[in-house]
Design an enzyme around this catalytic site. Structure first.
Site, PDB file in Angstrom:
ATOM      1  CG  ASP A 189      -6.866   1.214  40.581  1.00  0.00           C
ATOM      2  OD1 ASP A 189      -7.086   0.636  41.749  1.00  0.00           O
ATOM      3  OD2 ASP A 189      -5.539   1.451  40.426  1.00  0.00           O
ATOM      4  CE  LYS A 193       2.323  -0.476  45.504  1.00  0.00           C
ATOM      5  NZ  LYS A 193       1.725   0.678  45.701  1.00  0.00           N
ATOM      6  CG  ASP A 218      -4.749  -2.095  40.570  1.00  0.00           C
ATOM      7  OD1 ASP A 218      -5.027  -1.617  39.445  1.00  0.00           O
ATOM      8  OD2 ASP A 218      -4.015  -1.602  41.413  1.00  0.00           O
TER       9      ASP A 218
HETATM   10  N1  GDD Z   1      -8.316  11.239  45.926  1.00  0.00           N
HETATM   11  C1  GDD Z   1      -7.074  10.483  45.890  1.00  0.00           C
HETATM   12  N2  GDD Z   1      -6.207  11.552  46.141  1.00  0.00           N
HETATM   13  N3  GDD Z   1      -7.062   9.448  45.481  1.00  0.00           N
HETATM   14  C2  GDD Z   1      -5.670   9.009  45.315  1.00  0.00           C
HETATM   15  C3  GDD Z   1      -4.375   9.591  45.567  1.00  0.00           C
HETATM   16  C4  GDD Z   1      -4.682  11.061  46.166  1.00  0.00           C
HETATM   17  O1  GDD Z   1      -3.697  11.755  46.191  1.00  0.00           O
HETATM   18  N4  GDD Z   1      -3.481   8.801  45.399  1.00  0.00           N
HETATM   19  C5  GDD Z   1      -3.892   7.757  44.836  1.00  0.00           C
HETATM   20  N5  GDD Z   1      -5.421   7.650  44.859  1.00  0.00           N
HETATM   21  C6  GDD Z   1      -6.154   6.635  44.530  1.00  0.00           C
HETATM   22  C7  GDD Z   1      -5.837   5.853  43.206  1.00  0.00           C
HETATM   23  O2  GDD Z   1      -6.638   6.667  41.854  1.00  0.00           O
HETATM   24  C8  GDD Z   1      -6.507   4.624  43.338  1.00  0.00           C
HETATM   25  O3  GDD Z   1      -7.886   4.599  43.225  1.00  0.00           O
HETATM   26  C9  GDD Z   1      -6.134   4.366  45.070  1.00  0.00           C
HETATM   27  O4  GDD Z   1      -6.003   5.625  45.284  1.00  0.00           O
HETATM   28  C10 GDD Z   1      -4.913   3.635  45.039  1.00  0.00           C
HETATM   29  O5  GDD Z   1      -3.977   4.015  44.343  1.00  0.00           O
HETATM   30  P1  GDD Z   1      -3.042   3.155  43.252  1.00  0.00           P
HETATM   31  O6  GDD Z   1      -1.757   4.369  42.803  1.00  0.00           O
HETATM   32  O7  GDD Z   1      -3.629   2.577  42.579  1.00  0.00           O
HETATM   33  O8  GDD Z   1      -2.217   2.154  44.407  1.00  0.00           O
HETATM   34  P2  GDD Z   1      -1.633   0.954  44.091  1.00  0.00           P
HETATM   35  O9  GDD Z   1      -2.291   0.096  42.970  1.00  0.00           O
HETATM   36  O10 GDD Z   1      -0.093   0.842  43.725  1.00  0.00           O
HETATM   37  O11 GDD Z   1      -1.752   0.148  45.432  1.00  0.00           O
HETATM   38  C11 GDD Z   1      -3.102   0.307  46.172  1.00  0.00           C
HETATM   39  O12 GDD Z   1      -4.004  -0.685  45.653  1.00  0.00           O
HETATM   40  C12 GDD Z   1      -3.469  -2.129  45.820  1.00  0.00           C
HETATM   41  C13 GDD Z   1      -4.676  -3.044  45.158  1.00  0.00           C
HETATM   42  O13 GDD Z   1      -4.667  -2.793  43.938  1.00  0.00           O
HETATM   43  C14 GDD Z   1      -2.694  -0.231  47.837  1.00  0.00           C
HETATM   44  O14 GDD Z   1      -3.953   0.168  48.611  1.00  0.00           O
HETATM   45  C15 GDD Z   1      -2.306  -1.514  47.802  1.00  0.00           C
HETATM   46  O15 GDD Z   1      -2.312  -1.906  49.230  1.00  0.00           O
HETATM   47  C16 GDD Z   1      -3.187  -2.392  47.286  1.00  0.00           C
HETATM   48  O16 GDD Z   1      -2.725  -3.697  47.200  1.00  0.00           O
HETATM   49 MG    MG Z   2      -3.870   0.668  41.627  1.00  0.00          MG
END
Ligand code: GDD
Ligand code: MG
Length: 364
Positions: free
Chosen positions: A110, A163, A219
């Site tokens: 994303d 976070k 994001d």
């Molecule tokens: N295959 C798989 N399985 N993918 C997963 C799973 C899972 O169980 N859980 C989450 N993802 C994927 C999501 O689809 C997304 O592409 C990515 O892993 C990160 O998950 P998000 O839920 O979007 O996390 P976030 O946005 O709260 O935080 C992450 O992204 C930030 C940047 O946008 C972290 O990586 C943070 O450290 C980072 O700053």
């Molecule tokens: Mg995200």
């Protein structure tokens, strides 16, 4: 070279769009989000792309198979029986990812930016550590993973805090990595988080570096950010003088940064822009005003509608003199009746709205 894209999760923050389509397939800038990443990986010489999926894999398989020939890449799906988090999927796909000793690109599905994968790989190979995180600066670091530096060694990460509750810095994890295959040795075959478990181990071993991302980043996993990200993406296209943008000389283009699919039809006396994306087969009536919004394919926008900071989902109809604003999101096949006002409404698919929605709310 190999790449893994993390496409799990239910995309709940991007509802109601994700009630109809998995998040990676939602069009961003008139292209499925994931296609921006597949294209960039292919351009950097990646030949094997693994999609780590745990939700609606069938839909994704059908959509992505067609990209294989088009971009000259092998796309395989690694389907999790239970969500394996952000690190577990690397272990699950170990066979493909370890087919050779070349480093592995890992992407959150994303995030959007100009994906500088070649420069990133170059940087990674020069410092010689096991892993590199792409870093960017944000104003609100608490919803991201924050990177703290040991000033003695340039770019070596001293601490990684996912976070943070208290402020530790504003350089954050952009959700793009390059890892040596050896990093997979640190991951167990169970639901596990790269941010909470793997990165701290790499920090401990002094093997985790950061690469500063040039240009924009966002994001786009929630509507407000999806719209902000669209503005950044369109500005970046404008800077590159992309032919894809609708020329500012068109009488209806207001302020530029407008991307309209050639199959869309725009009526008389419209004012479109700045920062608007209009998808295929959209029909816009006369005297319509659209700014800072995305209209997905097959929608009808009737005469004199006024649309700002809104995402109009596929096959929807916006009535005459209707007014949408305040991060309104219409799901698929929604009808907004003539003269209706919607402020910050998240409207579930197949609904018809005939009364004003004055304050942000979910409309079921
Ligand atoms: N295959 C798989 N399985 N993918 C997963 C799973 C899972 O169980 N859980 C989450 N993802 C994927 C999501 O689809 C997304 O592409 C990515 O892993 C990160 O998950 P998000 O839920 O979007 O996390 P976030 O946005 O709260 O935080 C992450 O992204 C930030 C940047 O946008 C972290 O990586 C943070 O450290 C980072 O700053
Ligand atoms: Mg995200």
């Amino acid at each position: 070279m190999k790449g893994l894209i993390l496409v799990g999760g239910y995309g709940t923050r991007l509802r109601p769009l994700t009630l109809s389509l998995p998040k990676p397939l939602v069009e961003f800038g008139n292209k499925p989000m994931i296609l921006h990443q597949v294209e960039a990986l292919a351009a950097a010489g990646v030949t094997d792309i693994v999609l780590a999926v745990n939700y609606k894999p069938e839909v994704m398989v059908a959509a992505l198979k067609s990209y294989e020939a088009e971009y000259g890449v092998n796309i395989t799906f690694s389907v999790e029986e239970e969500p394996l988090g952000t690190a577990g999927p690397l272990k699950l796909a170990e066979k493909v990812l370890r087919k050779d000793e070349s480093p592995i690109f890992v992407l959150n599905s994303d995030v959007i930016c100009d994906y500088p994968f070649k420069e990133l790989l170059d940087f990674h190979q020069k410092h010689g550590g096991e892993a590199t995180i792409v870093a960017t600066k944000v104003d609100e670091p608490s919803k991201y993973g924050v990177i703290v530096h040991d000033l003695a060694v340039p770019n070596l990460i001293d601490r990684f805090v996912e976070k943070p509750v208290e402020f530790v810095g504003n350089r954050i994890n952009a959700g793009l990595y390059v890892l040596n295959p050896s990093v997979i040795d640190l991951i167990e075959m169970r639901p596990t988080s790269i941010e909470h478990e793997t990165f701290p181990q790499l920090v401990e071993k002094k093997q985790l570096y950061s690469f500063d991302l040039p240009g924009y980043w966002m994001d786009v996993g929630q509507p407000k950010d999806f719209l902000s990200g669209t503005c950044l993406y369109l500005s970046s296209l404008a800077k590159k003088e992309s032919k894809a943008l609708t020329p500012i000389s068109e009488p209806f283009v207001n302020g530029g940064n407008v991307l309209i699919d050639p199959s869309a039809k725009i009526g008389k006396d419209c004012k479109i822009g700045p920062n608007v994306v209009i998808g295929p087969n959209v029909v816009v009536g006369d005297g319509v005003r659209i700014q800072r919004s995305v209209v997905l394919k097959n929608c009808q926008i009737k005469d004199h509608a006024w649309i700002k900071s809104t995402i109009v989902g596929w096959n929807s109809t916006v009535g005459r003199w209707a007014r949408l604003e305040g991060v309104t999101v219409l799901g698929e096949d929604v009808t907004v009746k003539d003269e209706v006002y919607v402020n910050g409404g998240k409207v579930l698919p197949h609904k018809s709205i005939s009364a004003n929605v004055e304050t942000p709310q979910i409309i079921m």
